[in-house]
Design a protein around this motif. Structure first.
Motif, PDB file in Angstrom:
ATOM      1  N   ILE A   1      -4.107  17.778   9.375  1.00 42.63           N
ATOM      2  CA  ILE A   1      -5.023  16.974  10.190  1.00 42.63           C
ATOM      3  C   ILE A   1      -4.670  17.089  11.665  1.00 42.63           C
ATOM      4  O   ILE A   1      -5.555  17.107  12.526  1.00 42.63           O
ATOM      5  N   THR A   2      -3.368  17.206  11.959  1.00 39.44           N
ATOM      6  CA  THR A   2      -2.957  17.402  13.354  1.00 39.44           C
ATOM      7  C   THR A   2      -3.538  18.706  13.898  1.00 39.44           C
ATOM      8  O   THR A   2      -4.054  18.751  15.028  1.00 39.44           O
ATOM      9  N   GLY A   3      -3.479  19.753  13.098  1.00 41.21           N
ATOM     10  CA  GLY A   3      -4.057  21.024  13.531  1.00 41.21           C
ATOM     11  C   GLY A   3      -5.562  20.943  13.686  1.00 41.21           C
ATOM     12  O   GLY A   3      -6.130  21.474  14.649  1.00 41.21           O
ATOM     13  N   VAL A   4      -6.225  20.272  12.745  1.00 42.82           N
ATOM     14  CA  VAL A   4      -7.680  20.107  12.852  1.00 42.82           C
ATOM     15  C   VAL A   4      -8.036  19.296  14.092  1.00 42.82           C
ATOM     16  O   VAL A   4      -9.025  19.578  14.775  1.00 42.82           O
ATOM     17  N   SER A   5      -7.202  18.302  14.401  1.00 45.23           N
ATOM     18  CA  SER A   5      -7.453  17.481  15.590  1.00 45.23           C
ATOM     19  C   SER A   5      -7.429  18.335  16.850  1.00 45.23           C
ATOM     20  O   SER A   5      -8.204  18.103  17.792  1.00 45.23           O
ATOM     21  N   TYR A   6      -6.556  19.351  16.869  1.00 46.80           N
ATOM     22  CA  TYR A   6      -6.481  20.235  18.040  1.00 46.80           C
ATOM     23  C   TYR A   6      -7.810  20.959  18.259  1.00 46.80           C
ATOM     24  O   TYR A   6      -8.284  21.087  19.393  1.00 46.80           O
TER      25      TYR A   6
ATOM     26  N   THR B   1      -7.857  15.919  23.427  1.00 48.04           N
ATOM     27  CA  THR B   1      -6.415  15.689  23.422  1.00 48.04           C
ATOM     28  C   THR B   1      -5.763  16.580  24.454  1.00 48.04           C
ATOM     29  O   THR B   1      -6.339  17.580  24.897  1.00 48.04           O
ATOM     30  N   THR B   2      -4.515  16.220  24.823  1.00 49.28           N
ATOM     31  CA  THR B   2      -3.828  16.955  25.888  1.00 49.28           C
ATOM     32  C   THR B   2      -2.576  17.675  25.409  1.00 49.28           C
ATOM     33  O   THR B   2      -1.940  18.367  26.189  1.00 49.28           O
ATOM     34  N   GLY B   3      -2.194  17.516  24.158  1.00 44.47           N
ATOM     35  CA  GLY B   3      -0.990  18.177  23.668  1.00 44.47           C
ATOM     36  C   GLY B   3      -0.753  17.872  22.201  1.00 44.47           C
ATOM     37  O   GLY B   3      -1.497  17.105  21.576  1.00 44.47           O
ATOM     38  N   LEU B   4       0.319  18.483  21.650  1.00 47.06           N
ATOM     39  CA  LEU B   4       0.612  18.324  20.223  1.00 47.06           C
ATOM     40  C   LEU B   4       0.890  16.864  19.877  1.00 47.06           C
ATOM     41  O   LEU B   4       0.449  16.379  18.830  1.00 47.06           O
ATOM     42  N   ALA B   5       1.636  16.160  20.755  1.00 43.82           N
ATOM     43  CA  ALA B   5       1.939  14.759  20.475  1.00 43.82           C
ATOM     44  C   ALA B   5       0.657  13.929  20.418  1.00 43.82           C
ATOM     45  O   ALA B   5       0.512  13.041  19.560  1.00 43.82           O
ATOM     46  N   ASP B   6      -0.268  14.230  21.322  1.00 49.02           N
ATOM     47  CA  ASP B   6      -1.550  13.534  21.335  1.00 49.02           C
ATOM     48  C   ASP B   6      -2.320  13.806  20.041  1.00 49.02           C
ATOM     49  O   ASP B   6      -2.928  12.909  19.436  1.00 49.02           O
ATOM     50  N   ASP B   7      -2.300  15.076  19.602  1.00 53.94           N
ATOM     51  CA  ASP B   7      -2.977  15.429  18.345  1.00 53.94           C
ATOM     52  C   ASP B   7      -2.315  14.740  17.155  1.00 53.94           C
ATOM     53  O   ASP B   7      -3.000  14.310  16.216  1.00 53.94           O
ATOM     54  N   ALA B   8      -0.965  14.656  17.168  1.00 50.44           N
ATOM     55  CA  ALA B   8      -0.259  13.985  16.072  1.00 50.44           C
ATOM     56  C   ALA B   8      -0.622  12.498  16.009  1.00 50.44           C
ATOM     57  O   ALA B   8      -0.821  11.942  14.915  1.00 50.44           O
TER      58      ALA B   8
END
Length: 276
Positions: A59-64, A71-78
């Motif tokens: 889901i984090t990857g899909v959020s990207y 979103t602005t980065g991996l932490a934001d996507d997580a």
């Protein structure tokens, strides 16, 4: 609170509301599937925890590529993935209470198990709600358009999981596999790959991946269609393992079930850019 921050809070609230709608829209059939409740009650807790961790990563990857906000980065996507999964849990709990699945004599662990299993597809539905329930977002579309080879395979895998998860819990996967002969298996493999290739490169569907410039049909088939089908099969095996369908079966039957589930997974992989 300034007017700018207020507007940002309102947009985030609207995103969460769309996420709830997406969770309900994409997961309602599973909320009404008896096998999902049973797996939630009896699935091995270590395996359930691993499934949730894997789902959060996906889901984090899909959020990207297709989150319910920019979103602005991996932490934001997580963080957005956690929010989407939380929304999925709330929608799932509401649904199973309304359907009478949750009763007073159930333990907290049993209720949590039922909610957790159903919240996996609900969380995915929540995170892709932006593309389905809101106007297009140029920023998110740009990320999908610019996705490289690994990104394309990831989107295919996410689409395969999204479609495959809807039928993997059912006993029909095993029943169909038992009825099929070797010839059926070969034709189903060929049919799945042809369907995947046609949906991606021949039907000119909105948002689909275009054949790389200068790449011939054979190269495109090998690099994308064949690789995409391999991803769909791998996802199918993983989902079948999570739902304990591979326990106690030999390698031949496991392969048969993967091929059966590989058909909807291939359709999902092909439709990934439309769905995600």
């Amino acid at each position: 609170m300034t007017s700018t921050s207020m507007a940002a809070e309102i947009r985030y609230a609207q995103g969460l509301a769309r996420a709830a709608g997406g969770a309900l829209l994409f997961s309602l059939p599973l909320f009404m599937t008896e096998e999902m409740w049973r797996f939630g009650l009896y699935m091995d807790r270590d395996r359930l925890a691993l499934m949730i961790i894997a789902a959060l990563g996906l889901i984090t990857g899909v959020s990207y590529y297709s989150g319910f906000e920019r979103t602005t980065g991996l932490a934001d996507d997580a963080l957005d993935a956690l929010a989407a999964f939380g929304v999925g849990c709330v929608v799932t709990l509401t649904a199973v209470i309304l359907f009478g699945v949750v009763t007073r004599d159930m333990t907290i662990g049993e209720i949590a198990g039922v909610v957790a299993v159903c919240a996996v597809p609900a969380g995915m539905g929540a995170v892709v709600a932006a593309n389905q329930l809101a106007a297009s977002d140029e920023g998110d579309d740009r990320r999908k358009r610019e996705a490289g080879y690994v990104g394309e395979l990831f989107l295919m895998g996410a689409g395969a999981l999204f479609f495959g998860f809807n039928v993997a819990p059912t006993e029909e996967m095993m029943i169909i596999a038992q009825k099929m002969t070797a010839a059926h298996t070969v034709f189903l493999v060929m049919g799945s790959m042809i369907a995947l290739h046609l949906l991606v490169y021949a039907l000119a569907l909105r948002g689909q991946h275009e054949r790389p410039e200068g790449a011939g049909h054979v190269a495109t088939f090998l690099h994308y269609t064949l690789a995409g089908y391999g991803v769909a099969l791998a996802i199918s095996l993983g989902v079948l393992w999570f739902f304990e369908r591979l326990d106690g079966v030999d390698a031949a039957m496991a392969a048969q079930m993967a091929v059966v589930l590989g058909l909807p997974a291939s359709i999902g992989a092909a439709a990934a850019r439309l769905v995600l």
